[in-house]
Design a protein around this motif. Structure first.
Motif, PDB file in Angstrom:
ATOM      1  N   GLY A   1       0.827  -1.193   0.000  1.00  0.00           N
ATOM      2  CA  GLY A   1       0.000   0.000   0.000  1.00  0.00           C
ATOM      3  C   GLY A   1       0.862   1.244   0.000  1.00  0.00           C
ATOM      4  O   GLY A   1       2.094   1.172   0.093  1.00  0.00           O
ATOM      5  N   PRO A   2       0.218   2.397  -0.108  1.00  0.00           N
ATOM      6  CA  PRO A   2       0.976   3.639  -0.153  1.00  0.00           C
ATOM      7  C   PRO A   2       1.556   4.005   1.215  1.00  0.00           C
ATOM      8  O   PRO A   2       0.919   3.814   2.241  1.00  0.00           O
ATOM      9  CB  PRO A   2      -0.052   4.678  -0.609  1.00  0.00           C
ATOM     10  N   ILE A   3       2.763   4.533   1.192  1.00  0.00           N
ATOM     11  CA  ILE A   3       3.395   4.998   2.421  1.00  0.00           C
ATOM     12  C   ILE A   3       2.867   6.391   2.720  1.00  0.00           C
ATOM     13  O   ILE A   3       3.181   7.349   2.027  1.00  0.00           O
ATOM     14  CB  ILE A   3       4.925   5.005   2.281  1.00  0.00           C
ATOM     15  N   THR A   4       2.049   6.472   3.745  1.00  0.00           N
ATOM     16  CA  THR A   4       1.514   7.747   4.213  1.00  0.00           C
ATOM     17  C   THR A   4       2.397   8.235   5.370  1.00  0.00           C
ATOM     18  O   THR A   4       3.287   7.508   5.830  1.00  0.00           O
ATOM     19  CB  THR A   4       0.067   7.578   4.707  1.00  0.00           C
ATOM     20  N   GLN A   5       2.126   9.423   5.865  1.00  0.00           N
ATOM     21  CA  GLN A   5       2.876   9.932   7.013  1.00  0.00           C
ATOM     22  C   GLN A   5       2.697   8.998   8.207  1.00  0.00           C
ATOM     23  O   GLN A   5       3.656   8.700   8.919  1.00  0.00           O
ATOM     24  CB  GLN A   5       2.420  11.352   7.359  1.00  0.00           C
ATOM     25  N   ARG A   6       1.487   8.528   8.418  1.00  0.00           N
ATOM     26  CA  ARG A   6       1.214   7.609   9.529  1.00  0.00           C
ATOM     27  C   ARG A   6       2.008   6.319   9.391  1.00  0.00           C
ATOM     28  O   ARG A   6       2.607   5.826  10.351  1.00  0.00           O
ATOM     29  CB  ARG A   6      -0.281   7.304   9.601  1.00  0.00           C
ATOM     30  N   VAL A   7       2.062   5.785   8.180  1.00  0.00           N
ATOM     31  CA  VAL A   7       2.804   4.546   7.932  1.00  0.00           C
ATOM     32  C   VAL A   7       4.305   4.777   8.115  1.00  0.00           C
ATOM     33  O   VAL A   7       5.010   3.931   8.676  1.00  0.00           O
ATOM     34  CB  VAL A   7       2.482   4.009   6.512  1.00  0.00           C
ATOM     35  N   MET A   8       4.790   5.934   7.651  1.00  0.00           N
ATOM     36  CA  MET A   8       6.220   6.242   7.846  1.00  0.00           C
ATOM     37  C   MET A   8       6.576   6.225   9.320  1.00  0.00           C
ATOM     38  O   MET A   8       7.584   5.637   9.720  1.00  0.00           O
ATOM     39  CB  MET A   8       6.565   7.612   7.240  1.00  0.00           C
ATOM     40  N   ASP A   9       5.735   6.873  10.135  1.00  0.00           N
ATOM     41  CA  ASP A   9       6.029   6.985  11.557  1.00  0.00           C
ATOM     42  C   ASP A   9       5.807   5.688  12.322  1.00  0.00           C
ATOM     43  O   ASP A   9       6.569   5.372  13.234  1.00  0.00           O
ATOM     44  CB  ASP A   9       5.182   8.099  12.188  1.00  0.00           C
ATOM     45  N   SER A  10       4.777   4.940  11.962  1.00  0.00           N
ATOM     46  CA  SER A  10       4.427   3.750  12.745  1.00  0.00           C
ATOM     47  C   SER A  10       5.091   2.462  12.259  1.00  0.00           C
ATOM     48  O   SER A  10       5.233   1.524  13.043  1.00  0.00           O
ATOM     49  CB  SER A  10       2.907   3.553  12.760  1.00  0.00           C
ATOM     50  N   GLN A  11       5.512   2.411  10.986  1.00  0.00           N
ATOM     51  CA  GLN A  11       6.053   1.156  10.479  1.00  0.00           C
ATOM     52  C   GLN A  11       7.410   1.287   9.790  1.00  0.00           C
ATOM     53  O   GLN A  11       8.332   0.535  10.094  1.00  0.00           O
ATOM     54  CB  GLN A  11       5.051   0.512   9.516  1.00  0.00           C
ATOM     55  N   ILE A  12       7.519   2.227   8.841  1.00  0.00           N
ATOM     56  CA  ILE A  12       8.744   2.304   8.042  1.00  0.00           C
ATOM     57  C   ILE A  12       9.940   2.741   8.898  1.00  0.00           C
ATOM     58  O   ILE A  12      10.982   2.073   8.909  1.00  0.00           O
ATOM     59  CB  ILE A  12       8.556   3.245   6.825  1.00  0.00           C
ATOM     60  N   ARG A  13       9.807   3.848   9.618  1.00  0.00           N
ATOM     61  CA  ARG A  13      10.934   4.324  10.431  1.00  0.00           C
ATOM     62  C   ARG A  13      11.331   3.318  11.521  1.00  0.00           C
ATOM     63  O   ARG A  13      12.530   3.079  11.727  1.00  0.00           O
ATOM     64  CB  ARG A  13      10.624   5.693  11.016  1.00  0.00           C
TER      65      ARG A  13
END
Length: 178
Positions: A158-170
């Protein structure tokens, strides 16, 4: 008094059932999470072709030291447009991102990058979808966090949103760096 036909009641009942199903589905902790059979395993080999004159990459890039992202994308993918600014933020922060253009027209893919910017250190095309199949791709966009040993730490569909960046990607980038 008019008799109510069961056929008159059926549409509202079906709608209510469908609405309840969608509502329950959206209440999950992580609606984007899909199971990954390759998390914790080495990144599968790549069968890619160059995309225009852009720097290409192969297996050696994923085995190189350091944390990196692999992002599957396409110009025809609306969610890829949505996530693109966030990929640029990660690239500006120094995260190397390798782009795999999935089953796309090369001219359209190059126009996409010309229009929105190129966050990738290298990009190549998966013209026939073989690499995507090996990686277990569900669809685009899809992003993988790879550690310095070439192991997949996280697969995010799925698309990397700001929420996803903070909660999963980083957090996955931090885990991959440890």
């Amino acid at each position: 008094m008019a008799k109510i036909s069961p056929l008159m009641i059926l549409p509202p009942v079906l709608f209510a059932g469908l609405a309840a199903t969608f509502w329950i589905g959206m209440q999950r902790d992580d609606p984007d999470a899909l199971p990954s059979a390759i998390a914790g395993k080495p990144a599968p080999s790549l069968e890619l072709t160059p995309l225009g004159d852009l720097p290409a990459f192969g297996d050696e890039a994923l085995d190189a030291p350091g944390v990196k992202l692999v992002n599957f994308w396409a110009s025809w993918c609306a969610p890829c447009r949505v996530e693109h600014p966030n990929l640029e933020v990660l690239a500006e922060e120094g995260v190397p991102i390798y782009g795999i253009n999935y089953k796309d027209n090369p001219d359209n893919a190059l126009s996409f990058l010309d229009e929105l910017g190129n966050p990738y250190v290298a990009v190549a095309a998966d013209v026939n979808g073989r690499t995507a199949l090996d990686w277990g791709l569900y669809g685009v966009p899809e992003t993988y966090v790879i550690d310095g040993d070439g192991q997949i730490v996280l697969r995010f569909a799925g698309p990397i949103t700001q929420r996803v960046m903070d909660s999963q990607i980083r957090p996955a980038l931090k885990e991959a760096a440890d």
